[in-house]
Design an enzyme around this catalytic site. Structure first.
Site, PDB file in Angstrom:
ATOM      1  CD  GLU A   1      12.721  19.965 -20.750  1.00 33.26           C
ATOM      2  OE1 GLU A   1      12.239  20.880 -21.453  1.00 33.26           O
ATOM      3  OE2 GLU A   1      12.040  19.024 -20.290  1.00 33.26           O
TER       4      GLU A   1
ATOM      5  CB  SER B   1       4.289  21.072 -19.539  1.00 29.32           C
ATOM      6  OG  SER B   1       4.149  22.370 -18.994  1.00 29.32           O
TER       7      SER B   1
ATOM      8  CE  LYS C   1       9.396  27.131 -22.847  1.00 24.02           C
ATOM      9  NZ  LYS C   1       9.414  25.929 -23.689  1.00 24.02           N
TER      10      LYS C   1
HETATM   11  O1  KIV Z   1       6.153  23.399 -21.342  1.00 20.15           O
HETATM   12  C1  KIV Z   1       6.865  23.528 -20.330  1.00 20.15           C
HETATM   13  O2  KIV Z   1       6.416  23.428 -19.191  1.00 20.15           O
HETATM   14  C2  KIV Z   1       8.288  23.805 -20.533  1.00 20.15           C
HETATM   15  C3  KIV Z   1       9.167  23.755 -19.329  1.00 20.15           C
HETATM   16  C4  KIV Z   1       9.416  22.358 -18.976  1.00 20.15           C
HETATM   17  C5  KIV Z   1      10.401  24.533 -19.527  1.00 20.15           C
HETATM   18  O3  KIV Z   1       8.714  24.025 -21.624  1.00 20.15           O
END
Ligand code: KIV
Length: 286
Positions: free
Chosen positions: A191, A54, A122
């Site tokens: 999400e 993000s 992640k």
């Molecule tokens: O990139 C991010 O901030 C995310 C969150 C919204 C979980 O993947």
């Protein structure tokens, strides 16, 4: 990069996350992309910090997460890690860094850990990522999965919509979650999925669910920090509760400073440096 200080005893690693789920204790996670915000988030007691892709929306203004690079995440992660004493630091694998082949994925994940200081990575996707998750976990890389709305698929999905609304989609997401758990993921971001579905997944899994727009039943809640503190632009999603308006606070501070400069009120003598009386005498001034 060397970390000379030993960890604090309360430092959050995987066992603390597992223990919280067993005890039914809720944890919190926020994004951060730089030293000052990570330090504030860590000192505020947040359990996990996500160096999320993000960053593309929030920091770089790309409009979505597709253009984000490994170097951008790595550089942000270095700053976040330096600022963090207790929270667990998770870094996102950006779009394109785990799509080519498993060896390259491992190299990219290791870069985030060895250079970026990340303690876990992640990645987005369900059953299609199961083999990859197994491989990463085999290489001692803690993996957080991410299903439901996966923003890196924005062009395929055609927008940011709630996922898993039909029975068939819901069943698929439950299966995906179980397969990712089986593959060795230590947690799964859910999400933008209906709260009932998130509740089922949370109940059926031994690993933690991390909800964003997925209701109150998830084990952990995550938000983009800049949404929470009112430092983002554009319409906020319905699941965001804004707890402060830093845009207003910053704008007011900048207006006040500008007005003081124009009126001559800033800088005052106290906010600048003067010559000694002796030097003034030598220069024959004042
Ligand atoms: O990139 C991010 O901030 C995310 C969150 C919204 C979980 O993947």
């Amino acid at each position: 990069m060397a970390y000379l200080q030993p960890d604090k005893p309360e430092k959050v690693y995987l066992p603390a996350i597992r223990a919280a789920k067993e005890k039914g204790e809720k944890l919190v996670c926020l994004t951060a992309y730089d030293y000052p915000t990570a330090r504030i988030v860590d000192e505020a007691g947040v359990d996990m910090i996500l160096v999320g892709d993000s960053i593309g929306n929030v920091i770089h203004g790309y409009g979505n997460t597709i253009p984000v690079t490994l170097e951008e995440i790595c550089s942000a992660s270095i700053a976040v890690k330096r600022a963090t004493e207790r929270a667990m630091v998770i870094a996102d694998l950006p779009y394109g860094t785990y799509h080519v082949n498993p060896d390259e994925t491992v190299r990219n994940a290791l870069k985030l850990m060895k250079h970026g200081g990340a303690e876990a990575i992640k990645l987005e996707g369900g059953r299609n990522r199961v083999d990859l998750v197994k491989r990463l976990v085999d290489e001692e890389i803690p993996v957080c999965a991410h299903i439901g709305l996966t923003p890196q698929s924005v062009y395929k999905l055609g927008g940011y919509r709630v996922q898993g609304r039909t029975a068939e989609q819901a069943r698929q997401l439950i299966e995906d979650a179980k397969m990712l758990e089986e593959a060795g993921a230590f947690a799964i971001v859910l999400e933008l999925v209906p709260r009932e579905l998130a509740a089922i997944i949370t109940k059926e899994l031994e690993i933690s669910t991390i909800g964003i727009g997925a209701g109150a039943e998830c084990d952990i809640q995550v938000l983009v920090l800049h949404d929470l503190i009112g430092l983002s632009f554009g319409r906020l999603p319905r699941f965001v509760r804004q707890y402060a308006n830093l845009r207003e606070v910053m704008t007011e501070a900048i207006h006040n400073w500008t007005a003081d400069v124009k009126s001559g009120a800033y800088p005052s003598d106290k906010e600048s440096y003067g010559l000694t009386e002796e030097t003034k005498k030598e220069l024959d001034i004042g």
